[in-house]
Design a protein around this motif. Structure first.
Motif, PDB file in Angstrom:
ATOM      1  N   ALA A  49       0.842  -1.195   0.000  1.00 15.76           N
ATOM      2  CA  ALA A  49       0.000   0.000   0.000  1.00 15.76           C
ATOM      3  C   ALA A  49       0.873   1.239   0.000  1.00 15.76           C
ATOM      4  CB  ALA A  49      -0.919   0.012   1.221  1.00 15.76           C
ATOM      5  N   SER A  50       0.302   2.342  -0.485  1.00 15.83           N
ATOM      6  CA  SER A  50       1.002   3.622  -0.445  1.00 15.83           C
ATOM      7  C   SER A  50       0.010   4.730  -0.125  1.00 15.83           C
ATOM      8  CB  SER A  50       1.703   3.902  -1.774  1.00 15.83           C
ATOM      9  OG  SER A  50       0.752   4.089  -2.797  1.00 15.83           O
ATOM     10  N   ILE A  51       0.548   5.825   0.410  1.00 11.87           N
ATOM     11  CA  ILE A  51      -0.275   6.992   0.726  1.00 11.87           C
ATOM     12  C   ILE A  51       0.527   8.234   0.399  1.00 11.87           C
ATOM     13  CG2 ILE A  51       0.429   6.909   3.183  1.00 11.87           C
ATOM     14  CD1 ILE A  51      -2.422   7.992   3.815  1.00 11.87           C
ATOM     15  N   THR A  52      -0.065   9.139  -0.364  1.00 12.10           N
ATOM     16  CA  THR A  52       0.655  10.337  -0.783  1.00 12.10           C
ATOM     17  C   THR A  52       0.745  11.344   0.356  1.00 12.10           C
ATOM     18  OG1 THR A  52      -1.352  11.377  -1.625  1.00 12.10           O
ATOM     19  CG2 THR A  52      -0.077  10.045  -3.172  1.00 12.10           C
ATOM     20  N   ASN A  53       1.613  12.343   0.163  1.00 17.18           N
ATOM     21  CA  ASN A  53       1.907  13.263   1.248  1.00 17.18           C
ATOM     22  C   ASN A  53       0.841  14.327   1.426  1.00 17.18           C
ATOM     23  OD1 ASN A  53       2.895  14.096  -1.300  1.00 17.18           O
ATOM     24  ND2 ASN A  53       4.082  15.703  -0.364  1.00 17.18           N
ATOM     25  N   ILE A  54       0.349  14.914   0.342  1.00 20.85           N
ATOM     26  CA  ILE A  54      -0.538  16.062   0.475  1.00 20.85           C
ATOM     27  C   ILE A  54      -1.999  15.642   0.533  1.00 20.85           C
ATOM     28  CG2 ILE A  54      -1.319  18.201  -0.605  1.00 20.85           C
ATOM     29  CD1 ILE A  54       1.485  18.494  -1.775  1.00 20.85           C
ATOM     30  N   SER A  55      -2.459  14.951  -0.487  1.00 29.57           N
ATOM     31  CA  SER A  55      -3.875  14.604  -0.545  1.00 29.57           C
ATOM     32  C   SER A  55      -4.211  13.352   0.254  1.00 29.57           C
ATOM     33  CB  SER A  55      -4.308  14.404  -1.999  1.00 29.57           C
ATOM     34  OG  SER A  55      -3.614  13.308  -2.559  1.00 29.57           O
ATOM     35  N   GLY A  56      -3.173  12.582   0.583  1.00 25.99           N
ATOM     36  CA  GLY A  56      -3.437  11.338   1.294  1.00 25.99           C
ATOM     37  C   GLY A  56      -4.087  10.287   0.421  1.00 25.99           C
ATOM     38  N   THR A  57      -3.888  10.389  -0.886  1.00 26.41           N
ATOM     39  CA  THR A  57      -4.428   9.392  -1.803  1.00 26.41           C
ATOM     40  C   THR A  57      -3.763   8.048  -1.550  1.00 26.41           C
ATOM     41  OG1 THR A  57      -4.851  11.063  -3.494  1.00 26.41           O
ATOM     42  CG2 THR A  57      -4.735   8.775  -4.220  1.00 26.41           C
ATOM     43  N   THR A  58      -4.585   7.005  -1.502  1.00 28.89           N
ATOM     44  CA  THR A  58      -4.074   5.670  -1.183  1.00 28.89           C
ATOM     45  C   THR A  58      -4.191   4.732  -2.383  1.00 28.89           C
ATOM     46  OG1 THR A  58      -6.235   5.013  -0.316  1.00 28.89           O
ATOM     47  CG2 THR A  58      -4.653   5.893   1.260  1.00 28.89           C
ATOM     48  N   THR A  59      -3.253   3.811  -2.460  1.00 24.56           N
ATOM     49  CA  THR A  59      -3.316   2.732  -3.450  1.00 24.56           C
ATOM     50  C   THR A  59      -2.954   1.436  -2.749  1.00 24.56           C
ATOM     51  OG1 THR A  59      -1.028   3.078  -4.123  1.00 24.56           O
ATOM     52  CG2 THR A  59      -2.716   4.222  -5.398  1.00 24.56           C
ATOM     53  N   TYR A  60      -3.468   0.324  -3.297  1.00 23.18           N
ATOM     54  CA  TYR A  60      -3.278  -0.980  -2.669  1.00 23.18           C
ATOM     55  C   TYR A  60      -2.931  -2.043  -3.698  1.00 23.18           C
ATOM     56  CZ  TYR A  60      -5.564   1.251   1.279  1.00 23.18           C
ATOM     57  OH  TYR A  60      -5.873   2.112   2.307  1.00 23.18           O
ATOM     58  N   GLY A  61      -2.163  -3.030  -3.243  1.00 21.74           N
ATOM     59  CA  GLY A  61      -1.934  -4.199  -4.066  1.00 21.74           C
ATOM     60  C   GLY A  61      -3.222  -4.994  -4.192  1.00 21.74           C
ATOM     61  N   ASP A  62      -3.356  -5.712  -5.284  1.00 26.81           N
ATOM     62  CA  ASP A  62      -4.595  -6.445  -5.541  1.00 26.81           C
ATOM     63  C   ASP A  62      -4.901  -7.462  -4.438  1.00 26.81           C
ATOM     64  OD1 ASP A  62      -4.198  -6.599  -9.169  1.00 26.81           O
ATOM     65  OD2 ASP A  62      -5.083  -5.065  -7.865  1.00 26.81           O
ATOM     66  N   SER A  63      -3.861  -8.043  -3.877  1.00 25.73           N
ATOM     67  CA  SER A  63      -4.069  -9.108  -2.900  1.00 25.73           C
ATOM     68  C   SER A  63      -4.595  -8.605  -1.557  1.00 25.73           C
ATOM     69  CB  SER A  63      -2.759  -9.873  -2.680  1.00 25.73           C
ATOM     70  OG  SER A  63      -1.757  -9.005  -2.172  1.00 25.73           O
ATOM     71  N   VAL A  64      -4.543  -7.288  -1.320  1.00 29.61           N
ATOM     72  CA  VAL A  64      -4.972  -6.768  -0.015  1.00 29.61           C
ATOM     73  C   VAL A  64      -6.125  -5.783  -0.115  1.00 29.61           C
ATOM     74  CG1 VAL A  64      -2.624  -7.071   0.858  1.00 29.61           C
ATOM     75  CG2 VAL A  64      -3.381  -4.798   0.085  1.00 29.61           C
ATOM     76  N   LYS A  65      -6.552  -5.468  -1.323  1.00 27.95           N
ATOM     77  CA  LYS A  65      -7.644  -4.500  -1.491  1.00 27.95           C
ATOM     78  C   LYS A  65      -8.887  -4.949  -0.744  1.00 27.95           C
ATOM     79  CE  LYS A  65      -6.439  -2.470  -5.959  1.00 27.95           C
ATOM     80  NZ  LYS A  65      -6.746  -2.432  -7.406  1.00 27.95           N
ATOM     81  N   GLY A  66      -9.478  -3.992  -0.036  1.00 27.90           N
ATOM     82  CA  GLY A  66     -10.688  -4.288   0.722  1.00 27.90           C
ATOM     83  C   GLY A  66     -10.421  -4.868   2.095  1.00 27.90           C
ATOM     84  N   ARG A  67      -9.173  -5.245   2.378  1.00 28.12           N
ATOM     85  CA  ARG A  67      -8.844  -5.833   3.676  1.00 28.12           C
ATOM     86  C   ARG A  67      -7.870  -4.964   4.479  1.00 28.12           C
ATOM     87  NH1 ARG A  67      -6.113 -10.445   3.947  1.00 28.12           N
ATOM     88  NH2 ARG A  67      -5.003 -10.163   1.976  1.00 28.12           N
ATOM     89  N   PHE A  68      -6.987  -4.269   3.794  1.00 25.18           N
ATOM     90  CA  PHE A  68      -5.964  -3.454   4.459  1.00 25.18           C
ATOM     91  C   PHE A  68      -6.270  -1.974   4.242  1.00 25.18           C
ATOM     92  CE2 PHE A  68      -2.116  -6.589   4.332  1.00 25.18           C
ATOM     93  CZ  PHE A  68      -2.913  -7.574   4.898  1.00 25.18           C
ATOM     94  N   THR A  69      -5.889  -1.163   5.216  1.00 24.55           N
ATOM     95  CA  THR A  69      -6.045   0.284   5.115  1.00 24.55           C
ATOM     96  C   THR A  69      -4.766   0.968   5.577  1.00 24.55           C
ATOM     97  OG1 THR A  69      -8.418   0.125   5.572  1.00 24.55           O
ATOM     98  CG2 THR A  69      -7.392   2.287   5.824  1.00 24.55           C
ATOM     99  N   ILE A  70      -4.215   1.811   4.712  1.00 22.35           N
ATOM    100  CA  ILE A  70      -3.038   2.595   5.075  1.00 22.35           C
ATOM    101  C   ILE A  70      -3.498   3.989   5.482  1.00 22.35           C
ATOM    102  CG2 ILE A  70      -2.620   3.350   2.685  1.00 22.35           C
ATOM    103  CD1 ILE A  70       0.401   3.238   3.305  1.00 22.35           C
TER     104      ILE A  70
END
Length: 116
Positions: A49-70
């Protein structure tokens, strides 16, 4: 001196939850995208997972989408990874990461083990 210190790993049963944290120091934390990677034995390190600095936009790997939150707390220089519905295949060492001037910085990692 840049430091990334992970904590919060441990042993959890399938279906359980766990939150890992990464405390950053030695750089302007709020200026950088932060990432979580993991590496299981015998496998390549993968982006979770990743989270940007300003907007806090998040992205996730396919294997963890819907289960993990950064998430991140810029006031505490901390990035979190909340993991739910854990599976045995989530077992890995979890690493905190950021990149500055094309240089990658890593923490020492925290072990997460999910028992079946």
């Amino acid at each position: 001196q840049v430091q990334l210190v992970e904590s919060g790993g441990g042993l959890v049963h399938t279906g359980g939850s766990l939150r890992v944290s990464c405390i950053a120091s030695g750089f302007r934390f709020r200026d950088y995208t932060m990432r979580w990677y993991r590496q299981a034995p015998g496998k390549e390190r993968e982006l979770v997972a990743s989270i940007t600095n300003i907007s806090g936009t998040t992205t996730y790997g396919d294997s963890v989408k819907g289960r993990f939150t950064i998430s991140r707390d810029n006031a505490r220089n901390t990035v979190y990874l909340q993991m739910s519905s854990l599976k045995p295949e989530d077992t890995a060492v979890y690493y905190c990461h950021f990149r500055r001037d094309l240089v990658d910085y890593w923490g020492q990692g925290t072990q997460v083990t999910v028992s079946s």
